[in-house]
Motif scaffolding. Sequence first.
Motif, PDB file in Angstrom:
ATOM      1  N   ASN A  24      19.157  37.184  32.709  1.00 23.68           N
ATOM      2  CA  ASN A  24      17.811  37.087  33.273  1.00 23.68           C
ATOM      3  C   ASN A  24      16.811  37.668  32.266  1.00 23.68           C
ATOM      4  N   PRO A  25      16.338  36.850  31.319  1.00 22.18           N
ATOM      5  CA  PRO A  25      15.413  37.342  30.292  1.00 22.18           C
ATOM      6  C   PRO A  25      14.148  37.938  30.906  1.00 22.18           C
ATOM      7  N   ILE A  26      13.701  39.052  30.365  1.00 19.44           N
ATOM      8  CA  ILE A  26      12.528  39.730  30.916  1.00 19.44           C
ATOM      9  C   ILE A  26      11.237  39.176  30.311  1.00 19.44           C
TER      10      ILE A  26
ATOM     11  N   GLY B 269       5.426  33.358  32.527  1.00 21.78           N
ATOM     12  CA  GLY B 269       5.115  32.048  33.068  1.00 21.78           C
ATOM     13  C   GLY B 269       6.071  30.956  32.627  1.00 21.78           C
ATOM     14  N   PHE B 270       7.118  31.336  31.888  1.00 16.09           N
ATOM     15  CA  PHE B 270       8.113  30.341  31.460  1.00 16.09           C
ATOM     16  C   PHE B 270       8.968  29.950  32.669  1.00 16.09           C
ATOM     17  N   SER B 271       9.362  28.686  32.715  1.00 18.67           N
ATOM     18  CA  SER B 271      10.341  28.277  33.720  1.00 18.67           C
ATOM     19  C   SER B 271      11.696  28.872  33.345  1.00 18.67           C
ATOM     20  N   GLY B 272      12.651  28.780  34.278  1.00 18.85           N
ATOM     21  CA  GLY B 272      13.988  29.291  33.968  1.00 18.85           C
ATOM     22  C   GLY B 272      14.579  28.614  32.755  1.00 18.85           C
ATOM     23  N   GLY B 273      14.380  27.298  32.652  1.00 13.80           N
ATOM     24  CA  GLY B 273      14.903  26.556  31.513  1.00 13.80           C
ATOM     25  C   GLY B 273      14.254  26.967  30.209  1.00 13.80           C
ATOM     26  N   GLU B 274      12.925  27.177  30.223  1.00  7.02           N
ATOM     27  CA  GLU B 274      12.225  27.579  29.005  1.00  7.02           C
ATOM     28  C   GLU B 274      12.625  28.989  28.570  1.00  7.02           C
ATOM     29  N   LYS B 275      12.903  29.864  29.528  1.00  7.78           N
ATOM     30  CA  LYS B 275      13.368  31.202  29.170  1.00  7.78           C
ATOM     31  C   LYS B 275      14.715  31.129  28.441  1.00  7.78           C
ATOM     32  N   LYS B 276      15.605  30.274  28.942  1.00  6.87           N
ATOM     33  CA  LYS B 276      16.915  30.142  28.311  1.00  6.87           C
ATOM     34  C   LYS B 276      16.784  29.511  26.925  1.00  6.87           C
TER      35      LYS B 276
ATOM     36  N   GLY C  87      21.346  28.082  36.535  1.00  8.68           N
ATOM     37  CA  GLY C  87      20.085  27.594  37.077  1.00  8.68           C
ATOM     38  C   GLY C  87      19.441  26.459  36.311  1.00  8.68           C
ATOM     39  N   LEU C  88      20.131  25.900  35.325  1.00  6.86           N
ATOM     40  CA  LEU C  88      19.555  24.819  34.523  1.00  6.86           C
ATOM     41  C   LEU C  88      19.979  23.459  35.053  1.00  6.86           C
ATOM     42  N   ASP C  89      19.082  22.483  34.899  1.00  9.31           N
ATOM     43  CA  ASP C  89      19.466  21.126  35.265  1.00  9.31           C
ATOM     44  C   ASP C  89      20.289  20.508  34.130  1.00  9.31           C
ATOM     45  N   VAL C  90      20.769  19.307  34.344  1.00 11.41           N
ATOM     46  CA  VAL C  90      21.676  18.671  33.387  1.00 11.41           C
ATOM     47  C   VAL C  90      21.038  18.522  32.011  1.00 11.41           C
ATOM     48  N   ASP C  91      19.771  18.084  31.963  1.00  8.03           N
ATOM     49  CA  ASP C  91      19.102  17.878  30.683  1.00  8.03           C
ATOM     50  C   ASP C  91      18.910  19.197  29.937  1.00  8.03           C
ATOM     51  N   ALA C  92      18.566  20.257  30.664  1.00  5.49           N
ATOM     52  CA  ALA C  92      18.366  21.567  30.030  1.00  5.49           C
ATOM     53  C   ALA C  92      19.675  22.112  29.481  1.00  5.49           C
ATOM     54  N   VAL C  93      20.762  21.920  30.220  1.00  6.38           N
ATOM     55  CA  VAL C  93      22.079  22.355  29.732  1.00  6.38           C
ATOM     56  C   VAL C  93      22.428  21.613  28.445  1.00  6.38           C
ATOM     57  N   ARG C  94      22.133  20.322  28.407  1.00  2.00           N
ATOM     58  CA  ARG C  94      22.421  19.526  27.221  1.00  2.00           C
ATOM     59  C   ARG C  94      21.623  20.043  26.016  1.00  2.00           C
ATOM     60  N   THR C  95      20.368  20.404  26.248  1.00  2.08           N
ATOM     61  CA  THR C  95      19.516  20.917  25.175  1.00  2.08           C
ATOM     62  C   THR C  95      20.013  22.269  24.672  1.00  2.08           C
ATOM     63  N   VAL C  96      20.363  23.155  25.598  1.00  2.00           N
ATOM     64  CA  VAL C  96      20.888  24.464  25.213  1.00  2.00           C
ATOM     65  C   VAL C  96      22.196  24.307  24.433  1.00  2.00           C
ATOM     66  N   SER C  97      23.041  23.382  24.863  1.00  4.57           N
ATOM     67  CA  SER C  97      24.300  23.125  24.156  1.00  4.57           C
ATOM     68  C   SER C  97      24.031  22.657  22.736  1.00  4.57           C
ATOM     69  N   ALA C  98      22.995  21.824  22.564  1.00  6.30           N
ATOM     70  CA  ALA C  98      22.624  21.367  21.221  1.00  6.30           C
ATOM     71  C   ALA C  98      22.198  22.540  20.355  1.00  6.30           C
ATOM     72  N   GLY C  99      21.502  23.501  20.971  1.00  9.16           N
ATOM     73  CA  GLY C  99      21.098  24.698  20.235  1.00  9.16           C
ATOM     74  C   GLY C  99      22.294  25.525  19.797  1.00  9.16           C
ATOM     75  N   VAL C 100      23.295  25.647  20.670  1.00  9.63           N
ATOM     76  CA  VAL C 100      24.504  26.398  20.320  1.00  9.63           C
ATOM     77  C   VAL C 100      25.243  25.691  19.181  1.00  9.63           C
TER      78      VAL C 100
END
Length: 252
Positions: A90-92, A145-152, A175-188
């Motif tokens: 949970n990023p602050i 003001g970031f959404s959960g996805g933007e924080k991640k 808490g991420l939707d499918v598209d956000a998970v895909r984007t985070v995975s690309a970052g990893v």
Amino acid sequence: MSDNILEIRGLKVEADGKEILHGVDLSIGAGETHVLMGPNGAGKSTMGNALMGHPQYKITGGSIVFKGQDITKQSAADRAKLGMFYSFQNPIEVPGVSLFSFLRSAAEAVTGERVKFLKFRREMLAKMKVLNMDESYAERDLNVGFSGGEKKKAEILQLLMLQPQFAILDETDSGLDVDAVRTVSAGVQEFYKEGDKSLLIITHSTRILESLNVDKTHVLVNGRLVAEGDASMIDDINENGFEKYEKAAAAE
């Protein structure tokens, strides 16, 4: 000399006077990706925080060795300088400090060197494109003001800019939707491109793991590691849950 980048031996950790981890042993080799799974309340996040040196989590037994150096009593800042990174579940929010300023200061703190403004900004904007982040977020207050996805995404951006040798990702896909998970995975996956990097992914889900090569899976129940194996364990857990591991822990 050991090829392991991280060695945990008999680790006992307490918080608020209660012991949460009860003698954990775990080793991670250089360039390996390990997954730590378990039911809610098993102690997974406690493990991540203790490894990174969070002062709220008191190590009462055992040791943590990173790159051959005992860091059990070192501060989180010292661990970061050695090449460790922790992505918060949970990023602050940090009002008054822009994402760009935070990252530039963090890079200077970790490396001990001045960071060139324009070069760092160009690199940061390039990494933001990988994560499908709008450039305007660079000047916004960190996570405010970031959404959960933007924080991640901001957490993964920190990972890409700081380039640690070993990173702990705590419930990054929560808490991420499918598209956000895909984007985070690309970052990893982008993180892996630069050097021999190691990861410990803490999760009770499996979505972020679908595009990653996992070397070893560990299951934590009630503060104890009760099982470990290869990536095939993830499929079994995904299909059957943790029930058999909880029963095995109760029988001990």
